[in-house]
Design a protein around this motif. Structure first.
Motif, PDB file in Angstrom:
ATOM      1  N   ILE A  25       1.679   6.789  11.136  1.00  0.00           N
ATOM      2  CA  ILE A  25       2.146   5.713  10.244  1.00  0.00           C
ATOM      3  C   ILE A  25       1.036   4.685  10.063  1.00  0.00           C
ATOM      4  O   ILE A  25       0.467   4.190  11.031  1.00  0.00           O
ATOM      5  CB  ILE A  25       3.408   5.031  10.820  1.00  0.00           C
ATOM      6  N   THR A  26       0.757   4.399   8.811  1.00  0.00           N
ATOM      7  CA  THR A  26      -0.220   3.370   8.462  1.00  0.00           C
ATOM      8  C   THR A  26       0.480   2.335   7.579  1.00  0.00           C
ATOM      9  O   THR A  26       1.602   2.568   7.126  1.00  0.00           O
ATOM     10  CB  THR A  26      -1.408   3.977   7.672  1.00  0.00           C
ATOM     11  N   PRO A  27      -0.184   1.222   7.298  1.00  0.00           N
ATOM     12  CA  PRO A  27       0.436   0.246   6.386  1.00  0.00           C
ATOM     13  C   PRO A  27       0.732   0.835   5.002  1.00  0.00           C
ATOM     14  O   PRO A  27       1.585   0.323   4.282  1.00  0.00           O
ATOM     15  CB  PRO A  27      -0.610  -0.875   6.300  1.00  0.00           C
ATOM     16  N   ASP A  28       0.048   1.916   4.645  1.00  0.00           N
ATOM     17  CA  ASP A  28       0.251   2.527   3.327  1.00  0.00           C
ATOM     18  C   ASP A  28       1.221   3.697   3.350  1.00  0.00           C
ATOM     19  O   ASP A  28       1.488   4.300   2.306  1.00  0.00           O
ATOM     20  CB  ASP A  28      -1.092   3.010   2.763  1.00  0.00           C
ATOM     21  N   SER A  29       1.748   4.053   4.511  1.00  0.00           N
ATOM     22  CA  SER A  29       2.668   5.185   4.602  1.00  0.00           C
ATOM     23  C   SER A  29       3.941   4.900   3.806  1.00  0.00           C
ATOM     24  O   SER A  29       4.458   3.781   3.840  1.00  0.00           O
ATOM     25  CB  SER A  29       3.061   5.457   6.056  1.00  0.00           C
ATOM     26  N   PRO A  30       4.446   5.913   3.109  1.00  0.00           N
ATOM     27  CA  PRO A  30       5.692   5.699   2.367  1.00  0.00           C
ATOM     28  C   PRO A  30       6.878   5.525   3.316  1.00  0.00           C
ATOM     29  O   PRO A  30       6.839   5.962   4.476  1.00  0.00           O
ATOM     30  CB  PRO A  30       5.827   6.981   1.534  1.00  0.00           C
ATOM     31  N   ALA A  31       7.930   4.914   2.811  1.00  0.00           N
ATOM     32  CA  ALA A  31       9.137   4.689   3.612  1.00  0.00           C
ATOM     33  C   ALA A  31       9.707   6.005   4.136  1.00  0.00           C
ATOM     34  O   ALA A  31      10.305   6.032   5.214  1.00  0.00           O
ATOM     35  CB  ALA A  31      10.180   3.950   2.778  1.00  0.00           C
TER      36      ALA A  31
END
Length: 154
Positions: A25-31
């Motif tokens: 999980i990164t800050p750009d990972s989708p929900a």
């Protein structure tokens, strides 16, 4: 196979999956990625609770507490995602039917914005929850309980 061996193997595999998915999980990972992690956490917790009689209660309780905190965070994040989508759908239906007073759409927009901000905060909190879940002492605890070289319970 002995039940303890099956319990350890299955729980260890799911524990490793939760860590792998969490680290991805990164800050750009989708929900959707956070939702998949939430489902994996649920499976891990089910395994831990189902087989709890096979493991030392105090050790398992500590690990379960950190997992529950992570699950709560992921659940809150997901609930906020669903609430936003429901409000956006309701607004779209009002517009389609021509029943959308300006004030109603503005209010719905504000609600979605508020939920989005709360979701952003939950996403930021995810990092701290995951750090606690995979803290060195918890990893060591999981290895002792479920790892391939875990000692049999006495």
């Amino acid at each position: 196979k002995p039940i303890l061996e099956v319990a350890r193997r299955r729980t260890w595999r799911m524990y490793r999956r939760v860590r792998r998915e969490g680290f991805a999980i990164t800050p750009d990972s989708p929900a959707t990625d956070l939702h998949e992690l939430r489902k994996s956490c649920k499976k891990l917790r089910y395994l831990m609770e189902f087989f709890q009689a096979l493991f030392p209660a105090a050790e398992l309780r500590k690990l379960t507490r950190e997992l529950k905190s992570l699950q709560d965070n992921l659940g809150d994040f997901n609930d906020l995602e669903i609430q936003q989508a429901a409000l956006e759908e309701a607004a779209g239906q009002l517009v389609e039917r021509g029943e959308a007073p300006h004030e109603t759409l503005v209010t719905l927009g504000r609600l979605v914005q508020s939920l989005s901000e709360r979701q952003r905060l939950e996403r930021e909190r995810f990092a701290a929850c995951f750090v606690e879940f995979h803290a060195p002492e918890n990893v060591e605890r999981a290895v002792r309980l479920f790892g391939p070289r875990a000692e049999p319970r006495t």
